[in-house]
Design a protein around this motif. Structure first.
Motif, PDB file in Angstrom:
ATOM      1  N   PRO A  46      -2.337   6.932   1.068  1.00 60.28           N
ATOM      2  CA  PRO A  46      -1.486   5.809   1.484  1.00 60.28           C
ATOM      3  C   PRO A  46      -0.762   5.193   0.292  1.00 60.28           C
ATOM      4  O   PRO A  46      -1.388   4.875  -0.722  1.00 60.28           O
ATOM      5  CB  PRO A  46      -2.493   4.813   2.085  1.00 60.28           C
ATOM      6  N   PRO A  47       0.550   4.984   0.403  1.00 58.87           N
ATOM      7  CA  PRO A  47       1.288   4.403  -0.726  1.00 58.87           C
ATOM      8  C   PRO A  47       1.109   2.902  -0.872  1.00 58.87           C
ATOM      9  O   PRO A  47       1.456   2.336  -1.905  1.00 58.87           O
ATOM     10  CB  PRO A  47       2.739   4.751  -0.399  1.00 58.87           C
ATOM     11  N   ASP A  48       0.584   2.217   0.173  1.00 54.73           N
ATOM     12  CA  ASP A  48       0.405   0.758   0.132  1.00 54.73           C
ATOM     13  C   ASP A  48       1.702   0.030  -0.206  1.00 54.73           C
ATOM     14  O   ASP A  48       1.718  -0.888  -1.024  1.00 54.73           O
ATOM     15  CB  ASP A  48      -0.695   0.375  -0.861  1.00 54.73           C
ATOM     16  N   GLY A  49       2.779   0.433   0.392  1.00 54.86           N
ATOM     17  CA  GLY A  49       4.056  -0.207   0.150  1.00 54.86           C
ATOM     18  C   GLY A  49       5.190   0.777   0.326  1.00 54.86           C
ATOM     19  O   GLY A  49       5.049   1.782   1.026  1.00 54.86           O
ATOM     20  N   GLY A  50       6.306   0.527  -0.329  1.00 56.73           N
ATOM     21  CA  GLY A  50       7.444   1.430  -0.218  1.00 56.73           C
ATOM     22  C   GLY A  50       7.930   1.533   1.219  1.00 56.73           C
ATOM     23  O   GLY A  50       8.192   0.523   1.886  1.00 56.73           O
ATOM     24  N   TRP A  51       8.035   2.783   1.697  1.00 57.55           N
ATOM     25  CA  TRP A  51       8.479   3.003   3.079  1.00 57.55           C
ATOM     26  C   TRP A  51       7.466   2.465   4.091  1.00 57.55           C
ATOM     27  O   TRP A  51       7.791   2.277   5.267  1.00 57.55           O
ATOM     28  CB  TRP A  51       8.708   4.493   3.307  1.00 57.55           C
ATOM     29  N   GLY A  52       6.261   2.187   3.632  1.00 57.93           N
ATOM     30  CA  GLY A  52       5.263   1.626   4.533  1.00 57.93           C
ATOM     31  C   GLY A  52       5.679   0.303   5.143  1.00 57.93           C
ATOM     32  O   GLY A  52       5.309  -0.010   6.283  1.00 57.93           O
ATOM     33  N   TRP A  53       6.486  -0.481   4.411  1.00 53.32           N
ATOM     34  CA  TRP A  53       6.939  -1.748   4.987  1.00 53.32           C
ATOM     35  C   TRP A  53       7.980  -1.518   6.079  1.00 53.32           C
ATOM     36  O   TRP A  53       8.114  -2.340   6.992  1.00 53.32           O
ATOM     37  CB  TRP A  53       7.510  -2.643   3.889  1.00 53.32           C
ATOM     38  N   VAL A  54       8.701  -0.415   6.010  1.00 58.64           N
ATOM     39  CA  VAL A  54       9.597  -0.052   7.114  1.00 58.64           C
ATOM     40  C   VAL A  54       8.768   0.331   8.332  1.00 58.64           C
ATOM     41  O   VAL A  54       9.101  -0.026   9.478  1.00 58.64           O
ATOM     42  CB  VAL A  54      10.530   1.100   6.694  1.00 58.64           C
ATOM     43  N   ILE A  55       7.671   1.068   8.100  1.00 57.69           N
ATOM     44  CA  ILE A  55       6.754   1.391   9.197  1.00 57.69           C
ATOM     45  C   ILE A  55       6.162   0.111   9.787  1.00 57.69           C
ATOM     46  O   ILE A  55       5.980  -0.015  11.002  1.00 57.69           O
ATOM     47  CB  ILE A  55       5.625   2.316   8.694  1.00 57.69           C
ATOM     48  N   CYS A  56       5.867  -0.853   8.919  1.00 57.27           N
ATOM     49  CA  CYS A  56       5.336  -2.139   9.392  1.00 57.27           C
ATOM     50  C   CYS A  56       6.342  -2.843  10.291  1.00 57.27           C
ATOM     51  O   CYS A  56       5.977  -3.410  11.331  1.00 57.27           O
ATOM     52  CB  CYS A  56       4.971  -3.011   8.194  1.00 57.27           C
ATOM     53  N   LEU A  57       7.618  -2.799   9.907  1.00 58.62           N
ATOM     54  CA  LEU A  57       8.667  -3.388  10.749  1.00 58.62           C
ATOM     55  C   LEU A  57       8.767  -2.658  12.086  1.00 58.62           C
ATOM     56  O   LEU A  57       8.896  -3.296  13.148  1.00 58.62           O
ATOM     57  CB  LEU A  57      10.006  -3.331  10.018  1.00 58.62           C
ATOM     58  N   ALA A  58       8.678  -1.332  12.051  1.00 57.34           N
ATOM     59  CA  ALA A  58       8.740  -0.561  13.297  1.00 57.34           C
ATOM     60  C   ALA A  58       7.556  -0.892  14.203  1.00 57.34           C
ATOM     61  O   ALA A  58       7.711  -1.035  15.420  1.00 57.34           O
ATOM     62  CB  ALA A  58       8.767   0.936  12.979  1.00 57.34           C
ATOM     63  N   ALA A  59       6.358  -1.031  13.616  1.00 60.98           N
ATOM     64  CA  ALA A  59       5.178  -1.384  14.410  1.00 60.98           C
ATOM     65  C   ALA A  59       5.294  -2.801  14.968  1.00 60.98           C
ATOM     66  O   ALA A  59       4.892  -3.071  16.111  1.00 60.98           O
ATOM     67  CB  ALA A  59       3.920  -1.253  13.555  1.00 60.98           C
ATOM     68  N   PHE A  60       5.857  -3.726  14.179  1.00 62.99           N
ATOM     69  CA  PHE A  60       6.075  -5.096  14.647  1.00 62.99           C
ATOM     70  C   PHE A  60       6.990  -5.108  15.869  1.00 62.99           C
ATOM     71  O   PHE A  60       6.699  -5.755  16.888  1.00 62.99           O
ATOM     72  CB  PHE A  60       6.678  -5.936  13.513  1.00 62.99           C
ATOM     73  N   LEU A 169       0.906   3.112  11.062  1.00 62.03           N
ATOM     74  CA  LEU A 169       0.888   2.043  10.068  1.00 62.03           C
ATOM     75  C   LEU A 169      -0.395   2.093   9.250  1.00 62.03           C
ATOM     76  O   LEU A 169      -0.376   1.872   8.033  1.00 62.03           O
ATOM     77  CB  LEU A 169       1.028   0.692  10.773  1.00 62.03           C
ATOM     78  N   GLY A 170      -1.515   2.391   9.899  1.00 63.40           N
ATOM     79  CA  GLY A 170      -2.777   2.503   9.177  1.00 63.40           C
ATOM     80  C   GLY A 170      -2.778   3.622   8.162  1.00 63.40           C
ATOM     81  O   GLY A 170      -3.468   3.550   7.138  1.00 63.40           O
ATOM     82  N   HIS A 171      -1.997   4.684   8.402  1.00 64.46           N
ATOM     83  CA  HIS A 171      -1.913   5.795   7.449  1.00 64.46           C
ATOM     84  C   HIS A 171      -1.173   5.399   6.171  1.00 64.46           C
ATOM     85  O   HIS A 171      -1.423   5.965   5.116  1.00 64.46           O
ATOM     86  CB  HIS A 171      -1.190   6.980   8.096  1.00 64.46           C
ATOM     87  N   TYR A 172      -0.255   4.447   6.264  1.00 67.93           N
ATOM     88  CA  TYR A 172       0.574   4.076   5.123  1.00 67.93           C
ATOM     89  C   TYR A 172      -0.066   3.011   4.230  1.00 67.93           C
ATOM     90  O   TYR A 172       0.453   2.714   3.160  1.00 67.93           O
ATOM     91  CB  TYR A 172       1.935   3.579   5.596  1.00 67.93           C
ATOM     92  N   PHE A 173      -1.154   2.380   4.691  1.00 71.87           N
ATOM     93  CA  PHE A 173      -1.743   1.290   3.921  1.00 71.87           C
ATOM     94  C   PHE A 173      -3.252   1.495   3.795  1.00 71.87           C
ATOM     95  O   PHE A 173      -3.905   1.991   4.717  1.00 71.87           O
ATOM     96  CB  PHE A 173      -1.465  -0.069   4.584  1.00 71.87           C
ATOM     97  N   LEU A 174      -3.777   1.095   2.642  1.00 72.18           N
ATOM     98  CA  LEU A 174      -5.215   1.134   2.403  1.00 72.18           C
ATOM     99  C   LEU A 174      -5.692  -0.245   1.943  1.00 72.18           C
ATOM    100  O   LEU A 174      -6.397  -0.944   2.668  1.00 72.18           O
ATOM    101  CB  LEU A 174      -5.551   2.209   1.363  1.00 72.18           C
ATOM    102  N   LYS A 175      -5.285  -0.654   0.735  1.00 75.77           N
ATOM    103  CA  LYS A 175      -5.707  -1.956   0.219  1.00 75.77           C
ATOM    104  C   LYS A 175      -5.038  -3.101   0.965  1.00 75.77           C
ATOM    105  O   LYS A 175      -5.627  -4.175   1.103  1.00 75.77           O
ATOM    106  CB  LYS A 175      -5.375  -2.045  -1.277  1.00 75.77           C
ATOM    107  N   LYS A 176      -3.807  -2.910   1.428  1.00 77.02           N
ATOM    108  CA  LYS A 176      -3.070  -3.955   2.127  1.00 77.02           C
ATOM    109  C   LYS A 176      -3.057  -3.724   3.637  1.00 77.02           C
ATOM    110  O   LYS A 176      -2.191  -4.231   4.337  1.00 77.02           O
ATOM    111  CB  LYS A 176      -1.631  -4.015   1.608  1.00 77.02           C
TER     112      LYS A 176
END
Length: 508
Positions: A46-60, A169-176
């Motif tokens: 998991p990158p814990d950021g980067g494109w993960g925040w776009v995934i977070c927006l999509a999940a939202f 979304l869980g795949h893109y984040f670990l610590k956050k």
């Protein structure tokens, strides 16, 4: 010329959708299973950021759409009662089936993954099916057709998108991960808050059939959200706590293991014997050798690899009596989902107009956001035992349902709706926590799957039961009294969970 431009844009959109669905590059495919002792350093990280925040927006936005659709069930129910002039119990089947279907997304996503589909493909196809089904619902001639097009097709499609979006979304984040999931899950409350009010404004202009058409356009956006969910690529993980000498020793051991399983012939026997002898002489037992070897093996082959390959269900969860107690508690608590359907209908019965009923449901949605943040704060920051929180949330749900029949004004009904929402959605937030606490993290997937499937079935049963009770008594007060009695049964049963945690019966 404008018509030609429109046709060109439509053709380009169709080509792009086809490309995203079927022309997957090799890099976009899910990484193949890594066999033991091959490429030990390659994994999905998991990158814990980067494109993960776009995934977070999509999940939202996905949660906003899915839970918003669940929240407008009561408003649509009032309109469909006038449109088809059928009984309350029969019309309620549409939304009871819809709410229940939204809990079965995990099953269909798992099946699709078995056929090598990616989460992006699953979400895009789910969005297209949901949009087409909602448009078809606008032409439905009767209740039975709506049960199929809206209740089943739209419900299952939204379930697939909801499940796949949050898992991605869980795949893109670990610590956050907790922060990202908290942001994404807050979309559900905003969806319930805004879509109730918007639906109330849309229906007078476009009627309920036109509203289904507009909802189809809204659901088509799920395809865009799915397109944003780019699959993760495997990266090379460097283990900082393993020295170079230990890594070299482990590599030698892996080479020896590979040689042991390779087929031999007469010409290569001597080479293998010499290699094995050289490796055995070079490898010296390091203090952390066993720990390092086990950690690498666990990274390559998961601990449940063989159980998943055999396909056997872990039967140990059925030997835990507290798991049955947890199932019984959430069987009773599932009755709270009916409130989203029956509160607007009850508001109309006491003389409140449709706009005020929508405002009450908007307040209900905002309360759900606050409740999920509150229960997390109390459990993780204040460190209140989760069993106590479960008991309090169940009591709040039951008390809100019990007091609703005494509400004769907008203010009192909104207050009881808030009380019910805080308790019900706090209990939803504690589902995974209680499952892990009773059975442990290793049994979480199986146990939570059983729990959500059972809850999905009850989401179908309870609203229909309430409709039958109303038709038999012609009083909404009887419906809420029955639901509160079922909910208070869960409060009594939760005392057993309090006892289990107090006596150290929890695994975690």
């Amino acid at each position: 010329m404008p018509q030609a431009a429109t046709w060109v844009k439509t053709f380009v959109f169709i080509l792009y959708t086809y490309k995203m669905l079927f022309w997957r590059k090799k890099t976009d495919m899910e990484p193949p299973e890594v066999e033991a002792f091959t490429q030990p350093e390659t994994e999905i990280w998991p990158p814990d950021g980067g494109w993960g925040w776009v995934i977070c927006l999509a999940a939202f936005l996905t949660n906003f759409t899915v839970l918003g659709m669940v929240g407008i069930g009561g408003i649509l129910l009032i309109e469909l009662l006038d449109l088809f002039n059928k009984s309350l119990s029969k019309t309620t089947i549409i939304f009871s089936v819809f709410n229940g279907a939204t809990m079965f997304g995990g099953l269909f996503v798992s099946i699709a993954l078995k056929f090598k589909a990616s989460y992006r493909q699953i979400m895009m196809v789910g969005g297209i099916i949901a949009a087409v089904s909602a448009v078809a619902s606008s032409f439905a001639p009767n209740i039975e057709t709506l049960i199929f097009t809206y209740g089943i097709l739209v419900g299952l499609s939204l379930a697939v998108n909801y499940f796949a979006g949050n898992v991605m979304l869980g795949h893109y984040f670990l610590k956050k991960r907790a922060l990202a999931l908290g942001i994404a899950n807050s979309g559900s409350g905003f969806g319930m808050f805004s879509m109730n009010y918007l639906t109330t404004k849309i229906i007078p202009f476009y009627s309920v059939r036109g509203t289904f058409l507009l909802l189809g356009g809204l659901l088509l956006n799920l395809t865009v959200y799915g397109a944003l969910c780019r699959p993760l690529k495997p990266v090379i993980k460097q283990s900082s706590d393993i020295s170079r000498d230990e890594r070299t020793s482990v590599d030698n051991m892996e080479e020896a293991a590979c040689l042991a399983f390779e087929p031999k012939d007469e010409k290569t026997d001597e080479k293998y014997d010499n290699s094995s002898r050289r490796i055995s002489e070079d490898v010296k037992p390091a203090p952390r050798m066993l720990q390092v070897r086990q950690s690498i093996a666990s990274e390559i082959v998961p601990s449940d690899f063989y159980s998943r390959k055999t396909g056997h269900c872990d039967a140990t969860i059925f030997k835990n009596k507290y798991f049955y107690l947890l199932l019984a508690i959430y069987i009773s608590n599932a009755v709270g989902d009916s409130m989203q359907i029956y509160i607007p209908v009850y508001a109309a019965s006491i003389g409140l107009n449709q706009e005020r009923a929508a405002v009450i449901m908007a307040i209900y949605g905002i309360s759900s956001i606050a409740s999920q943040l509150l229960v997390g704060f109390l459990a993780d920051i204040i460190h209140i035992p989760t069993s106590y929180l479960l008991l309090a949330t169940l009591f709040s749900t039951a008390l809100g349902e019990l007091l609703i029949p005494f509400c004769e004004s907008f203010e009192t009904l909104a207050l009881c709706a808030v009380l019910n929402s805080i308790g019900y959605y706090s209990g939803i937030s504690l589902r995974i926590v209680m499952t892990v606490g009773i059975l442990g993290i290793e049994h979480m997937t199986t146990a939570y799957g059983i729990l959500t499937t059972l809850i999905g079935i009850l989401y179908i049963i309870y609203p229909i039961l309430n409709g039958l009770v109303y038709e038999a008594t012609q009083h909404f007060s009887t419906v809420f009294y029955l639901d509160s009695a079922i909910a208070f049964l869960g409060v009594i049963l939760s005392c057993g969970i309090v006892y289990a945690q107090k006596t150290g019966k929890f695994v975690e």
